[in-house]
Scaffold this active site. Structure first.
Site, short mmCIF file in Angstrom:
data_model
loop_
_atom_site.label_atom_id
_atom_site.label_comp_id
_atom_site.label_asym_id
_atom_site.label_seq_id
_atom_site.Cartn_x
_atom_site.Cartn_y
_atom_site.Cartn_z
N MET A 174 0.85 -1.20 0.00
CA MET A 174 0.00 0.00 0.00
C MET A 174 0.89 1.25 0.00
O MET A 174 0.44 2.34 0.36
CB MET A 174 -0.94 0.00 1.21
CG MET A 174 -1.92 -1.18 1.17
SD MET A 174 -3.45 -0.89 2.06
CE MET A 174 -2.83 -0.58 3.69
N HIS B 244 9.32 -3.59 3.22
CA HIS B 244 8.88 -3.77 1.83
C HIS B 244 10.07 -4.03 0.91
O HIS B 244 10.01 -4.87 0.01
CB HIS B 244 8.17 -2.50 1.33
CG HIS B 244 6.93 -2.14 2.08
ND1 HIS B 244 6.85 -1.03 2.88
CD2 HIS B 244 5.72 -2.73 2.11
CE1 HIS B 244 5.64 -0.95 3.40
NE2 HIS B 244 4.93 -1.96 2.96
#
Ligand code: PAF
Length: 288
Positions: free
Chosen positions: A34, A41
């Site tokens: 997101m 990430h």
């Protein structure tokens, strides 16, 4: 790195990644996010690069997984900065759809995974996992990756996605493997999360109690102490450290996520969600 904002463009770019001129079909690893990217990430991107010829990362703040009163509007959006980070990591393609591209007028489908989505975050955030399962199913169909990479920090989410992919036969012909990547932590042990940036410096310091108290609780349980009083003591410790509330602190079977009261030799997981200064933090660790 190329960027697609519409499905037509995405499909063309994915097709050209597949045929990279070597004569063999190139493999694709998908990293769904997101945005508001951090080391957690980027670690997913690195793992994907090790295993696949190309990495496709998606950035989409999915409105359907946010409940009423949650932080959908406040959720950090920094597409340019994120794109630069992905490019530096060697990502081949960024899929950044608009809400209209993901949910066109008339969209009426909802995927609801039972059992593993019940309890824990599923109980505290009604509808959250329906939103996650539906958007991840769409991402799998849109990108058709060979592998998909998710952080173990969202342990229940990973279980829901695995169940959804298995039950809807998404594991063949694509998404052969759904890879869970161990949680990346700050130096003081706090699990990395895009929401950590909401914490004031005082709350950020107190938040480090969460992983520390979880480790201690696991050590006590592994030493033979009873589970319910150990979990109650863990909750008390968080509240004394400045947490406002504890949504849950539970020991669960690592595959079914059913709550357990003793370690039986099967893989177990300690799962905790607690709120501090208006921010909800989750964490989980292996036990036994
Ligand atoms: O973990 C996340 O960032 C999201 O829940 C996901 C998997 C990208 C779906 O929106």
């Amino acid at each position: 790195m190329q960027t697609a904002h519409t499905l037509d463009v995405l499909r063309k770019l994915v097709a050209s990644l597949r045929e990279d001129g070597s004569g063999e079909r190139a493999t694709i690893g998908l990293v769904p996010t997101m945005g508001a990217l951090h080391e957690g990430h980027l670690t997913l991107v690195r793992r994907a690069r090790e295993r696949c010829d190309h990495v496709v990362a998606s950035i989409f703040v999915n409105p359907t997984q946010f409940g009423e009163g949650e932080d959908l509007d406040a959720y950090p959006r920094q597409l340019e900065e994120d794109a630069a980070m992905l490019q530096r990591e060697g990502c081949s393609l960024l899929w950044a759809p608009t809400v209209e591209a993901m949910y066109p007028q008339g969209f009426v489908t909802n995927i609801s995974v039972s059992k593993v989505s019940e309890g824990y975050c599923g109980a505290d955030r009604p509808g959250h996992f329906d939103g996650v399962a539906t958007v991840v199913c769409k991402l799998f169909n849109q990108v058709q990756p060979d592998m998909a990479f998710f952080g173990e920090k969202d342990f229940q989410q990973l279980a829901v996605i695995r169940a959804m992919a298995r039950d809807l036969d998404l594991t063949l012909p694509h998404v052969h493997q759904i890879i869970g990547v161990p949680t990346v932590r700050e130096a003081d042990g706090l699990a990395m999360s895009s929401r950590n940036r909401y914490l004031s410096s005082e709350h950020r310091a107190a938040a480090a109690t969460l992983p520390r108290a979880m480790k201690e609780a696991i050590a006590r349980i592994e030493d033979g102490q009873e589970v319910p009083p150990t979990l109650a003591a863990l909750e008390d410790e968080l509240l004394s450290a400045g947490f406002d509330s504890v949504d849950y602190a539970a020991l669960a079977d690592a595959s079914s996520l059913a709550p357990i009261d003793t370690l039986s030799g099967a893989a177990a997981r300690l799962l905790v969600a607690a709120r501090i200064g208006g921010t909800r933090l989750i964490d989980n660790m292996a036990a036994g």
